[in-house]
Design an enzyme around this catalytic site. Structure first.
Site, PDB file in Angstrom:
ATOM      1  N   SER A 197       8.695  -4.895   5.754  1.00  6.20           N
ATOM      2  CA  SER A 197       8.523  -6.009   6.701  1.00  6.20           C
ATOM      3  C   SER A 197       9.489  -7.154   6.459  1.00  6.20           C
ATOM      4  O   SER A 197       9.100  -8.285   6.175  1.00  6.20           O
ATOM      5  CB  SER A 197       7.093  -6.518   6.605  1.00  6.20           C
ATOM      6  N   ARG A 208       0.820  -1.202   0.000  1.00  7.54           N
ATOM      7  CA  ARG A 208       0.000   0.000   0.000  1.00  7.54           C
ATOM      8  C   ARG A 208       0.849   1.244   0.000  1.00  7.54           C
ATOM      9  O   ARG A 208       1.936   1.268   0.582  1.00  7.54           O
ATOM     10  CB  ARG A 208      -0.796   0.124   1.316  1.00  7.54           C
ATOM     11  N   ASP A 239       7.021  -3.981  10.187  1.00 10.09           N
ATOM     12  CA  ASP A 239       5.563  -3.963  10.382  1.00 10.09           C
ATOM     13  C   ASP A 239       5.159  -4.204  11.837  1.00 10.09           C
ATOM     14  O   ASP A 239       4.168  -3.655  12.316  1.00 10.09           O
ATOM     15  CB  ASP A 239       4.832  -4.944   9.435  1.00 10.09           C
TER      16      ASP A 239
HETATM   17  C1  BG6 Z   1      -1.117  -5.163   7.644  1.00 11.24           C
HETATM   18  C2  BG6 Z   1      -0.021  -4.207   7.963  1.00 11.24           C
HETATM   19  O1  BG6 Z   1      -2.295  -4.757   8.250  1.00 11.24           O
HETATM   20  O2  BG6 Z   1      -0.749  -6.438   8.114  1.00 11.24           O
HETATM   21  C3  BG6 Z   1       1.258  -4.680   7.303  1.00 11.24           C
HETATM   22  O3  BG6 Z   1      -0.364  -2.914   7.542  1.00 11.24           O
HETATM   23  C4  BG6 Z   1       1.584  -6.067   7.766  1.00 11.24           C
HETATM   24  O4  BG6 Z   1       2.308  -3.819   7.621  1.00 11.24           O
HETATM   25  C5  BG6 Z   1       0.433  -6.958   7.515  1.00 11.24           C
HETATM   26  O5  BG6 Z   1       2.738  -6.530   7.119  1.00 11.24           O
HETATM   27  C6  BG6 Z   1       0.694  -8.343   8.056  1.00 11.24           C
HETATM   28  O6  BG6 Z   1      -0.323  -9.206   7.693  1.00 11.24           O
HETATM   29  P1  BG6 Z   1      -0.366  -9.973   6.328  1.00 11.24           P
HETATM   30  O7  BG6 Z   1      -1.307 -11.079   6.605  1.00 11.24           O
HETATM   31  O8  BG6 Z   1      -0.881  -9.040   5.305  1.00 11.24           O
HETATM   32  O9  BG6 Z   1       1.018 -10.461   6.050  1.00 11.24           O
HETATM   33  C1  GLC Z   2       8.881 -11.885   8.240  1.00 11.91           C
HETATM   34  C2  GLC Z   2       9.833 -10.728   8.230  1.00 11.91           C
HETATM   35  C3  GLC Z   2       9.546  -9.810   9.379  1.00 11.91           C
HETATM   36  C4  GLC Z   2       8.117  -9.413   9.384  1.00 11.91           C
HETATM   37  C5  GLC Z   2       7.229 -10.626   9.411  1.00 11.91           C
HETATM   38  C6  GLC Z   2       5.777 -10.299   9.388  1.00 11.91           C
HETATM   39  O1  GLC Z   2       9.156 -12.647   9.360  1.00 11.91           O
HETATM   40  O2  GLC Z   2      11.136 -11.209   8.272  1.00 11.91           O
HETATM   41  O3  GLC Z   2      10.357  -8.679   9.283  1.00 11.91           O
HETATM   42  O4  GLC Z   2       7.844  -8.633  10.511  1.00 11.91           O
HETATM   43  O5  GLC Z   2       7.548 -11.443   8.317  1.00 11.91           O
HETATM   44  O6  GLC Z   2       5.401  -9.613   8.253  1.00 11.91           O
END
Ligand code: BG6
Ligand code: GLC
Ligand code: BG6
Ligand code: GLC
Length: 917
Positions: free
Chosen positions: A602, A539, A656
């Site tokens: 992340s 996003r 994240d």
């Molecule tokens: C979102 C966050 O809501 O959740 C992201 O904004 C995060 O930063 C993500 O990485 C994690 O959940 P998923 O299931 O989308 O990997």
């Molecule tokens: C993976 C990444 C980590 C992140 C997580 C959740 O483990 O290495 O940085 O926080 O995924 O998205």
């Protein structure tokens, strides 16, 4: 010559007179074809009523599902014990269903008496008696040392929810043992058998005698799909389409239904054809008002009906010169075998005289002729009624199959059918008349119902063996409290390694300093751009923070990152990101605006300041080249430069977990932990500076991105990893890495499930042993599907539909197994998360020297959000493993973009302050 003619004339006249007399008296017992067709229609309606979910409770014909789904296919084999209880004779048997290929069944059996004081005494004594007989049989046959599966033929109405269970609805026929009704007879018998320490049997199936009979006959004739008993009692079963059985989930295939047609009429549906004799017989029976159809048909009652009629006629002066004997007054003195003997073709008349004489009567020739005719009317009515109900079943089968003509076989058993000389012929004839569009073969079960019961037991024992295999696999995913405690302990150790300067570089849990040093205090304000890369969605956001009121406005757009870019070159990836930013600015009408930017990235980054982050290595689904070891902020800056369209002030790079913690911290200052249960798995928390050896200074706190996904990469949790985890690891982009993440997060849970399903299928335990192309396809079980499958609100059929959507052609049994597999895998994941979280909260509690710790955890990720049980199990596990910590899980509603913007705001303020200095 003349005399002979005269005699013959006299005799014919006598016969005619007697027959007329009896016919007049028993007028109501003679059923016309129209009446039979009418009864047939009524029985069809009764069947429908019994099958319907809403109508079943008040239906008198119970239409009981038997959980017998298929007729024998010849592949059954093994050695079984069998009990046959409820007909005229009680038998214990050993059945050997032999080697595949050769259809060969060998039986050894032993009859045991069933004295009235046993079958009408105490329930527990009845079952103890049965167990005693079984033990005796096993002893005489030298079977004591063996553990054998047992099939119980139990010829009474039982409600079943599975094959190895039967709740007795009510006793019928001669049985009336106390305390058994409404209890599970399999359980009663099992308990009684347990008392015999020297025998060991496993009751695998309970079948009604009709079912046993049908299966016995089906072993020899695969067309057999109906079983009928006309013996002590009467009843029928047949194969019904699953889609018509409301009481059992699932709609494919067929299941045998035990109609319990003996109860037809118990609601008054047959009052117009019942006679005063039927009413009198009923009043004197063990179960008045019950089994009214049976009482007009079966062996336990035919003789008694004849006796009642004889007595009435004698009283009316129509027989025996009006004389009665005390035997004629005695209930049960005339039995079905007498009726059969009296109706014999040649000796019948002589038999009649003998039987009546034995009853203390002095019958004339005329009396004997009359009595014989009475027997005929009574037994004929019985055959007619059976034929009408059977015709209804046959019609139903034909209609189910949408056939114009049905060819089928009916398996038959019971003493009335077997010993009465005219009965079978009459029955067959009437059935054929009532259903002219069915070609029916009647097949007498020569060997009783036991062979069939053994077939059912054989199938059950195969299913049980398969179940054991499935359970064995699922057990690998069940973690004990000790195992979870051990995980918690090891995680704690890894935290310490990661924080210490000496061990940091070797640590698998990297404990990365984030340079985020405080929680938002509410004074943050301004307009920020944020990027959110690495979860399910990429996003770009615009975040407007207004100070004081802790209110934030956000605008965002989701962009796709195609696989070839995720796994292409680093330049391509960052160019694509910048392209998306440009689109977003355009879309928001912000072209040219120079906004501060917070970058949620992340992946594990080594930071030396808030705006510097060197990617250690890609995780999850990313693998762009030339990024590992590089500062991703620099890479983003360069891509912006390459595009040369706008400039952005990249102020912060944020994991994240950290963004999530900040998002939640904005609302709850107690939030000092951030948790992601999504595509990946990770956790961050606020640590005392003095514990972070890698960063100078001892004052205050800093957020640590643990990167706990790498936990176990040194082999420390290999003891709980399964072969399926290894398979998933091997097939991933980063083999050997992120082992804990691969046991816990959304990107991998579905893969673990898929590996298990492949293995179960290979062993013939699922999908009919066929591994489809679809099942070979990586990534088919996304988190959202797992979550749907595990929803408690979903019926089996819906689960099956989801699997079908995924391209997996499954039966309902398959669906049950798939759901269990999903449950086992996701449960373990939630528990492992719980162990990790328990490790951190306990550490924080101890570090602060607190008796009790109260802390909030900000949580995000699709697994946590979508899965129906994940959060509950996680919470329960933390509570068990860290009982002194009061942990509140707070769902991040706004994603980590908001947190990233808050961090940017704080960093910007500090930047400004430094500049001003
Ligand atoms: C979102 C966050 O809501 O959740 C992201 O904004 C995060 O930063 C993500 O990485 C994690 O959940 P998923 O299931 O989308 O990997
Ligand atoms: C993976 C990444 C980590 C992140 C997580 C959740 O483990 O290495 O940085 O926080 O995924 O998205
Ligand atoms: C036997 C079956 O042949 O017939 C029993 O093995 C069944 O299971 C019985 O109950 C029914 O007939 P009857 O006349 O003995 O009640
Ligand atoms: C009675 C029982 C039934 C059985 C039949 C024949 O009707 O209720 O279960 O099948 O007798 O034995």
């Amino acid at each position: 010559m003349f005399a002979v003619h005269l005699m013959a004339f006299y005799f014919t006249k006598l016969k005619e007179d007697q027959i007329k007399k009896v016919d007049r008296f028993l007028y109501h017992m003679r059923l016309s074809d129209e009446t039979l067709l009418d009864i047939m229609a009524r029985f069809q309606a009764e069947m429908q009523k019994g099958l319907g979910k809403d109508t079943n409770p008040t239906a008198s014909v119970k239409m009981l599902p038997t959980f017998v789904r298929a007729i024998p296919d010849g592949s059954e084999k093994g050695e079984f014990l069998s009990l046959d209880l409820g007909g005229s004779k009680f038998r214990v048997l050993k059945v050997q269903v032999s080697e595949e290929g050769k259809r060969n069944v060998q039986m050894e059996s032993q009859f045991y008496p069933t004295p009235n004081e046993i079958i009408r005494g105490n329930g527990s004594e009845l079952f103890e008696y049965v167990a005693d007989c079984l033990a005796d049989f096993m002893k005489t046959k030298g079977l004591k040392h063996k553990k054998l599966p047992l099939g119980l033929t139990f010829s009474f109405p039982c409600r079943q929810t599975k094959l190895e269970e039967g709740i007795l609805i009510s006793w019928t026929k001669k049985f009336k043992a106390r305390g058994v009704q409404d209890t599970d007879v399999v359980d009663c018998l099992a308990k009684a058998i347990k008392k015999h320490k020297d025998i060991d049997v496993d009751i695998l199936a309970l079948v009604n005698d009709t079912v046993g009979t049908m299966m016995t006959c089906a072993y020899d004739d695969p067309y057999c799909e109906v079983g009928v008993i006309i013996g002590t009692g009467t009843n029928a079963c047949y194969m019904e389409d699953m889609s018509n059985i409301d009481l059992v989930e699932g709609d494919e295939g067929r299941m045998c239904i035990n109609t319990e047609w003996g109860a037809f009429g118990d609601d008054g549906a047959l009052e117009d054809i019942r006679t005063e004799f039927d009413r009198e017989l009923d009043l004197g029976s063990l179960n008045p008002g019950k089994q009214l159809f049976e009482k007009m048909i079966s062996g336990l009652y035919l003789g008694e009906l004849v006796r009642i009629i004889l007595l009435k006629m004698a009283k009316a002066g129509l027989l025996f010169d009006g004389k009665k004997s005390s035997a004629l007054h005695t209930k049960g003195k005339i039995e079905t075998r007498h009726v059969a003997a009296m109706e014999k073709y040649k000796e019948g008349l002589a038999n009649t005289r003998e039987i009546l004489t034995d009853l203390g009567l002095e019958p004339s020739e005329a009396d004997c002729i009359a009595v014989q005719h009475i027997c005929t009317i009574v037994s004929f009515r019985s055959a007619n009624l059976c034929a009408a109900a059977l015709a209804a079943i046959l019609t139903r089968l034909r209609e189910n199959k949408k056939l114009v003509r049905l060819r089928t076989t009916v398996g038959m058993d019971g003493t009335v059918y077997k010993i009465h000389p005219q009965y079978p012929k009459r029955l067959h004839k009437v059935v054929r008349k009532l259903v002219p569009n069915c070609d029916v073969r009647f097949l007498l079960s020569e060997s009783g119902s036991t062979k069939g019961a053994a077939m059912v037991t054989a199938v059950a024992s195969r299913v049980q063996a398969q179940r054991k295999q499935i359970d064995k696999v699922l057990a690998l995913f069940q973690l004990t409290q000790e195992q979870l405690k051990a995980v918690q302990g090891k995680m704690r150790t890894e935290f310490e390694y990661g924080l210490k300067r000496d061990t940091h570089l070797l640590a698998t849990v990297k404990m990365l300093p984030t340079y985020v040093c405080g929680m938002p205090d509410g004074t943050e304000k301004g307009k920020f751009l944020a990027l959110d890369l690495g979860g399910t969605n990429f996003r770009v956001l615009l975040v407007k923070i207004r100070s004081g009121r802790r209110s934030v406005r956000m605008y965002n757009k989701i962009f796709a990152i195609p696989l070839e870019i995720m796994q292409g070159t680093g330049e391509e990836l960052f160019d694509h990101i910048v392209q998306c930013i440009a689109d977003f600015l355009d879309y928001m009408g912000l072209k040219g605006a120079q906004l501060p930017l917070g970058f949620t990235f992340s992946f594990p980054c080594r930071q030396t300041s808030i705006d510097k982050g060197t990617l250690i290595e890609w995780t999850k689904g990313f693998k762009a080249t030339d990024c590992e070891g590089e500062d991703v902020v620099d890479m983003l800056r360069e891509a912006i430069k390459r595009r040369n369209e706008f400039d952005l002030d990249i102020v912060a790079i944020v994991n994240d977990t950290v963004g999530t913690m900040m998002t939640c911290g904005h609302e709850d200052p107690n939030c000092e932990i951030g948790l992601i249960a999504g595509t990946g798995s990770n956790m961050c928390y606020m640590e005392e500076m003095k514990n972070i050896e890698l960063v100078e200074g001892d004052e205050g706190k800093m957020c640590i991105n643990t990167e706990w996904g790498g936990f176990g990469d040194n082999g420390c949790i290999d003891d709980i990893r399964t072969q399926y985890d290894e398979k998933v690891d091997e097939g991933s982009l980063n083999p050997g890495k992120q082992r804990y993440e691969k046991m816990t997060s959304g990107m991998y849970l579905g893969e673990i499930v898929r590996q298990i399903l492949i293995d179960l299928t290979k062993h013939g335990l699922l999908f009919r042993g066929q591994i489809s192309e679809r099942l070979r396809t990586r990534g088919i079980f996304e988190t959202k599907f797992l979550s749907q499958i595990e929803s408690d609100r979903l019926a089996l059929l819906q689960v099956r539909r989801i699997l079908q959507q995924l391209g997996l052609d499954s039966t309902c049994e398959d669906s049950i197994v798939v759901k269990e597999v999903c449950g086992a895998v996701s449960r373990r994941a939630a528990q492992l998360y719980g162990a990790g979280l328990a490790a951190i909260v306990e550490k924080r509690r101890e570090d602060q020297g607190l008796e009790n710790l109260k802390v909030t955890v900000g949580v995000d990720g699709t697994l946590y959000k979508l899965h129906p049980h994940f959060s509950r199990i996680l919470q329960e596990t933390v509570k068990e493993l860290a009982p002194r910590c009061d942990v509140t899980l707070m769902l991040s509603e706004d994603g980590s973009g908001k947190g990233a913007a808050l961090i940017t705001a704080v960093a910007k303020r500090l930047q400004q302050a430094q500049k001003e200095k």
